[in-house]
Design an enzyme around this catalytic site. Structure first.
Site, PDB file in Angstrom:
ATOM      1  N   GLY A 129     -12.792   7.587 -14.402  1.00 30.43           N
ATOM      2  CA  GLY A 129     -12.146   7.292 -13.127  1.00 30.43           C
ATOM      3  C   GLY A 129     -11.117   8.345 -12.797  1.00 30.43           C
ATOM      4  N   GLY A 172      -8.453   9.914  -9.259  1.00 31.94           N
ATOM      5  CA  GLY A 172      -7.987   9.746  -7.892  1.00 31.94           C
ATOM      6  C   GLY A 172      -6.653  10.422  -7.712  1.00 31.94           C
ATOM      7  N   PHE A 202      -3.770   9.216  -8.128  1.00 29.77           N
ATOM      8  CA  PHE A 202      -2.795   8.822  -9.136  1.00 29.77           C
ATOM      9  C   PHE A 202      -2.935   9.628 -10.412  1.00 29.77           C
ATOM     10  CE2 PHE A 202      -6.596   6.456 -10.030  1.00 29.77           C
ATOM     11  CZ  PHE A 202      -6.693   6.444 -11.412  1.00 29.77           C
ATOM     12  N   GLY A 203      -4.155  10.020 -10.795  1.00 31.15           N
ATOM     13  CA  GLY A 203      -4.396  10.681 -12.065  1.00 31.15           C
ATOM     14  C   GLY A 203      -5.820  10.457 -12.523  1.00 31.15           C
ATOM     15  N   ASP A 210       1.364  -5.311  -6.843  1.00 27.45           N
ATOM     16  CA  ASP A 210       0.238  -4.548  -6.285  1.00 27.45           C
ATOM     17  C   ASP A 210      -1.081  -5.233  -6.638  1.00 27.45           C
ATOM     18  OD1 ASP A 210      -0.865  -2.561  -4.747  1.00 27.45           O
ATOM     19  OD2 ASP A 210      -0.973  -1.095  -6.369  1.00 27.45           O
TER      20      ASP A 210
END
Length: 302
Positions: A16, A18, A20-21, A138
């Site tokens: 994964g 994105g 964010f990292g 979140d």
């Protein structure tokens, strides 16, 4: 908390990534099973955020919260090899609730929907019953991960904080007020807002609606809110108009087909097709953007 280094991790692969990292899968040689390693894009503030997230997850030990094994410190086998900090967590092979709902293309079977809703409620109740209460802040389908038996666990505690109703003071709580706007209560948009349990309860209600309907909330409103950014950044206008099919006026379709896509043509596409098309067309446009430009929606925090 245990520190896990390169000497015990092997067979790295990216599962994964994105804005964010990145999240990696790796085999722990001593334990004999795979783990996930989450790393943010590197700087001092991201390292502090990871440390805080690991501490929150370590405190929230529950069958309905993603288990954290320790903190990773080492040089992962990626292009730019350098010292990185990460969180070592259990691997969840069935992905997220978001991917499950997308695969179903509708609501899941009622027994599964009820079980997921119940497990999420147990997880949130556990966090709120801690001393002091811990807020997730979140909660959304992409932050709810599934194991091989489709059991749900809460993940991504990067925005977690201590409830201000427990602190009983006006000081700023640990963490930050944030989240994904479609799952945030209206009062959280006020700059003076301080998070309380009701924040997570509202988010849970929106997630519950998504589970029972199989839909994403406010997709049409999202197009209106982020229209300038979408127009500026989209590079797949032709593919998107093909997905919209007869909803796109023939002259607009021909204009886009004849020449290389530009920001101006995207403005024309929106003005002639979406603005007058109502909720149905905007929802179709959102779904097409999600399919062809998922990174754009992630950059916009959707």
């Amino acid at each position: 908390m245990a520190v896990i280094g390169d000497e015990v991790l092997q067979n790295w692969e990216v599962i994964g990534s994105g804005g964010f990292g990145q999240v990696f899968r790796a085999r722990h040689k001593d334990w004999g099973f795979d783990v996930a390693v989450k790393m943010l894009h590197g700087n001092c503030s991201s390292s502090q955020a990871l440390s805080e997230e690991a501490n929150y997850m370590n405190k929230a030990s529950s069958p309905f919260v993603l288990r954290v094994f320790g903190v990773y410190q080492g040089c992962p086998p990626v292009k730019a090899r350098c010292e990185r900090l990460g969180i070592v967590i259990e691997i969840m092979d069935r992905g997220s609730l978001q991917s499950l709902l997308q695969n179903f293309a509708g609501p899941p079977p009622w027994p599964l929907a009820f079980r997921l809703a119940h497990q999420l409620a147990l997880g949130m109740n556990f966090l709120h019953q801690m001393t002091p209460p811990l807020l997730h802040q979140d909660l959304k389908p992409s932050n709810i991960l599934l194991d091989n038996n489709l059991n749900a666990k809460l993940a991504d505690f990067g925005l977690s904080s201590v409830s201000t109703s427990f602190l009983k003071c006006s000081t700023t709580p640990t963490g930050q007020v944030g989240g994904t706007w479609a799952f945030m209560p209206p009062e959280a948009f006020d700059l003076s807002y301080k998070p309380v349990r009701a924040y997570d309860i509202y988010s849970y209600g929106i997630v519950l609606w998504s589970i029972l309907t199989g839909k994403e909330p406010y997709s049409a409103k999202l197009v209106d809110m982020y229209r300038p950014q979408m127009i500026q950044q989209l590079s797949m206008a032709m593919a998107i108009t093909e997905d919209l099919g007869e909803m796109v006026h023939p002259e607009i379709y021909s204009l886009i087909e004849a020449k290389e896509t530009s920001e101006e043509k995207m403005r024309v596409l929106y003005s002639a097709t979406l603005r007058s098309g109502g909720v149905k067309v905007k929802a179709a446009f959102y779904n097409a953007v999600r399919h062809h430009e998922p990174n754009l929606l992630e950059r916009l925090g959707c």
